[in-house]
Design a protein around this motif. Sequence first.
Motif, mmCIF file in Angstrom:
data_model
loop_
_atom_site.group_PDB
_atom_site.id
_atom_site.type_symbol
_atom_site.label_atom_id
_atom_site.label_comp_id
_atom_site.label_asym_id
_atom_site.label_seq_id
_atom_site.Cartn_x
_atom_site.Cartn_y
_atom_site.Cartn_z
ATOM 1 N N CYS A 1 41.500 44.374 57.898
ATOM 2 C CA CYS A 1 40.110 44.414 57.442
ATOM 3 C C CYS A 1 39.282 45.236 58.421
ATOM 4 C CB CYS A 1 39.558 43.006 57.317
ATOM 5 S SG CYS A 1 40.441 41.975 56.123
ATOM 6 N N THR A 2 38.424 46.088 57.902
ATOM 7 C CA THR A 2 37.700 47.033 58.750
ATOM 8 C C THR A 2 36.424 46.465 59.365
ATOM 9 O OG1 THR A 2 36.545 47.943 56.819
ATOM 10 C CG2 THR A 2 38.600 48.999 57.473
ATOM 11 N N PHE A 3 36.100 45.220 59.039
ATOM 12 C CA PHE A 3 34.884 44.605 59.589
ATOM 13 C C PHE A 3 35.180 43.638 60.731
ATOM 14 C CE2 PHE A 3 36.383 41.849 56.180
ATOM 15 C CZ PHE A 3 36.386 40.607 56.790
ATOM 16 N N CYS A 4 36.441 43.287 60.936
ATOM 17 C CA CYS A 4 36.796 42.135 61.760
ATOM 18 C C CYS A 4 37.229 42.524 63.160
ATOM 19 C CB CYS A 4 37.910 41.353 61.064
ATOM 20 S SG CYS A 4 38.361 39.830 61.922
ATOM 21 N N ALA A 5 36.787 41.722 64.155
ATOM 22 C CA ALA A 5 37.103 41.992 65.558
ATOM 23 C C ALA A 5 38.421 41.384 65.999
ATOM 24 C CB ALA A 5 35.986 41.443 66.450
ATOM 25 N N VAL A 6 39.031 40.518 65.169
ATOM 26 C CA VAL A 6 40.277 39.861 65.561
ATOM 27 C C VAL A 6 41.371 40.909 65.741
ATOM 28 C CG1 VAL A 6 42.058 38.220 64.843
ATOM 29 C CG2 VAL A 6 39.650 37.702 64.461
ATOM 30 N N HIS B 1 36.949 29.084 52.108
ATOM 31 C CA HIS B 1 37.626 30.386 52.035
ATOM 32 C C HIS B 1 36.568 31.435 51.735
ATOM 33 C CE1 HIS B 1 40.507 33.522 51.280
ATOM 34 N NE2 HIS B 1 40.006 33.706 50.063
ATOM 35 N N ASN B 2 36.441 32.410 52.590
ATOM 36 C CA ASN B 2 35.369 33.389 52.467
ATOM 37 C C ASN B 2 35.735 34.561 51.564
ATOM 38 O OD1 ASN B 2 33.637 32.018 54.187
ATOM 39 N ND2 ASN B 2 34.420 33.045 56.011
ATOM 40 N N LEU B 3 34.838 34.873 50.636
ATOM 41 C CA LEU B 3 34.979 36.109 49.869
ATOM 42 C C LEU B 3 34.579 37.314 50.691
ATOM 43 C CD1 LEU B 3 33.633 35.234 46.290
ATOM 44 C CD2 LEU B 3 35.990 35.288 47.107
ATOM 45 N N GLU B 4 33.703 37.109 51.650
ATOM 46 C CA GLU B 4 33.247 38.106 52.627
ATOM 47 C C GLU B 4 32.265 39.128 52.063
ATOM 48 O OE1 GLU B 4 33.797 37.279 55.493
ATOM 49 O OE2 GLU B 4 35.838 36.612 55.833
ATOM 50 N N PRO C 1 41.249 45.764 52.253
ATOM 51 C CA PRO C 1 42.216 46.446 51.384
ATOM 52 C C PRO C 1 43.432 45.619 51.007
ATOM 53 C CG PRO C 1 42.292 47.313 53.626
ATOM 54 C CD PRO C 1 41.080 46.452 53.544
ATOM 55 N N GLN C 2 43.765 44.603 51.796
ATOM 56 C CA GLN C 2 44.935 43.776 51.477
ATOM 57 C C GLN C 2 44.572 42.471 50.774
ATOM 58 O OE1 GLN C 2 45.716 44.483 55.688
ATOM 59 N NE2 GLN C 2 47.892 44.353 55.204
ATOM 60 N N ALA C 3 43.274 42.267 50.558
ATOM 61 C CA ALA C 3 42.807 41.067 49.863
ATOM 62 C C ALA C 3 42.553 41.391 48.392
ATOM 63 C CB ALA C 3 41.536 40.539 50.510
ATOM 64 N N ARG C 4 42.439 40.341 47.579
ATOM 65 C CA ARG C 4 42.138 40.496 46.160
ATOM 66 C C ARG C 4 41.041 39.502 45.794
ATOM 67 N NH1 ARG C 4 44.528 44.105 47.523
ATOM 68 N NH2 ARG C 4 46.463 45.058 46.736
ATOM 69 N N TYR C 5 39.969 40.030 45.237
ATOM 70 C CA TYR C 5 38.802 39.207 44.903
ATOM 71 C C TYR C 5 39.180 38.055 43.978
ATOM 72 C CZ TYR C 5 34.040 38.236 43.154
ATOM 73 O OH TYR C 5 32.851 37.646 42.786
ATOM 74 N N GLN C 6 39.906 38.350 42.911
ATOM 75 C CA GLN C 6 40.252 37.301 41.965
ATOM 76 C C GLN C 6 41.214 36.295 42.577
ATOM 77 O OE1 GLN C 6 38.773 36.934 38.849
ATOM 78 N NE2 GLN C 6 39.720 34.910 39.061
ATOM 79 N N ARG C 7 42.098 36.734 43.446
ATOM 80 C CA ARG C 7 43.020 35.809 44.108
ATOM 81 C C ARG C 7 42.245 34.792 44.936
ATOM 82 N NH1 ARG C 7 47.597 38.762 47.316
ATOM 83 N NH2 ARG C 7 45.930 39.212 48.802
ATOM 84 N N SER C 8 41.197 35.250 45.610
ATOM 85 C CA SER C 8 40.381 34.335 46.404
ATOM 86 C C SER C 8 39.614 33.365 45.515
ATOM 87 C CB SER C 8 39.405 35.128 47.284
ATOM 88 O OG SER C 8 40.098 35.782 48.327
ATOM 89 N N LEU C 9 39.074 33.851 44.413
ATOM 90 C CA LEU C 9 38.384 32.961 43.484
ATOM 91 C C LEU C 9 39.346 31.920 42.912
ATOM 92 C CD1 LEU C 9 36.134 35.442 41.461
ATOM 93 C CD2 LEU C 9 35.346 33.707 43.086
ATOM 94 N N ASP C 10 40.562 32.350 42.603
ATOM 95 C CA ASP C 10 41.547 31.406 42.052
ATOM 96 C C ASP C 10 41.888 30.315 43.057
ATOM 97 O OD1 ASP C 10 41.615 32.867 39.719
ATOM 98 O OD2 ASP C 10 43.467 33.938 40.201
ATOM 99 N N LEU C 11 41.982 30.671 44.336
ATOM 100 C CA LEU C 11 42.249 29.670 45.377
ATOM 101 C C LEU C 11 41.144 28.615 45.395
ATOM 102 C CD1 LEU C 11 43.469 30.174 48.996
ATOM 103 C CD2 LEU C 11 41.328 28.963 48.596
ATOM 104 N N LEU C 12 39.895 29.070 45.362
ATOM 105 C CA LEU C 12 38.780 28.133 45.374
ATOM 106 C C LEU C 12 38.795 27.245 44.133
ATOM 107 C CD1 LEU C 12 36.079 30.608 46.714
ATOM 108 C CD2 LEU C 12 36.853 28.534 47.895
ATOM 109 N N GLN C 13 39.140 27.811 42.992
ATOM 110 C CA GLN C 13 39.204 27.036 41.756
ATOM 111 C C GLN C 13 40.284 25.955 41.840
ATOM 112 O OE1 GLN C 13 37.409 27.662 38.294
ATOM 113 N NE2 GLN C 13 37.865 25.539 38.852
#
Length: 288
Positions: free
Chosen positions: A67-72, A161-164, A175-187
């Motif tokens: 992820c291009t925003f993260c300092a980890v 779980h953050n959508l960010e 780039p390696q995350a998927r918006y719908q995959r994250s929503l499905d996890l929360l559901q």
Amino acid sequence: MQRHQPKPPWLRRKLASVGCSTKVQASLAAGGLFTVCQEAQCPNQGECYGRGEATFLLLGPACTRRCTFCAVSKVKPAPVDPQEPAHAARAAAEMGLTYVVLTMVTRDDLPDGGAAQVAATIEALHQALPGVGVEALISDLGGSEQDLATVLAAGPVVLNHNLETVPRLYPQLRPQARYQRSLDLLQRAANAGALTKSGLMLGLGETRDELLAVFDDLLAHGCRVLTLGQYLAPSREHFPVVSYVHPDEFASLREAALARGFVAVASGPYVRSSYQAGELWRQATRSA
């Protein structure tokens, strides 16, 4: 990449007193533990340490995603430490915590994505601190229903779980995350009876309409707790800040989120997903 902008006046506050920071850091160091406070360069680190609070970062300080925003750190992750759950529980007991936030790096290299380690830490905390509230801020676990069930079975009071960001920006930022995959996890977590929570960073080029659409998506997938904070680039090599969102806009978005149906919302330039998490959980349970 755009040029990085100077910070506005509302983001130039003095750091809060570190207070008992030395004690917190000593407890963490004794167990070889990490915190997202340090690894992600959280601006609230001094304030939280001063209250004797910290968010434990499980599975080491290195992430398998880019992820291009993260300092980890993005170096090769170390093997899982089997003593980490016990060390985290001991540190939390030494700090006298009544509400513990556990987060994790994404570990796509592990068969279960690290779910068993998160679950073991929750269980260790419950054993060491009867009655403690534990919030689990997890990765998407590769979309595995079984691995999510492993975490939920350990009994976190909040599954976070953050959508960010908004889906349009995922290719640039996640780039390696998927918006719908994250929503499905929360559901799935909500369907299992968990109180679910998510967070968004602002100032990455999103529009208000896009944010409101994400609010609606979250609510439609059972999420009821939300955090909104200003994105601050960790370095000049990370994705740049596109805009600094005024505190009045954060307040307006909070009201919009509550009006849409969220039961607890933290929204402000310095808000992060684990900031004052215990208080946000109490607000949510009072509203339930």
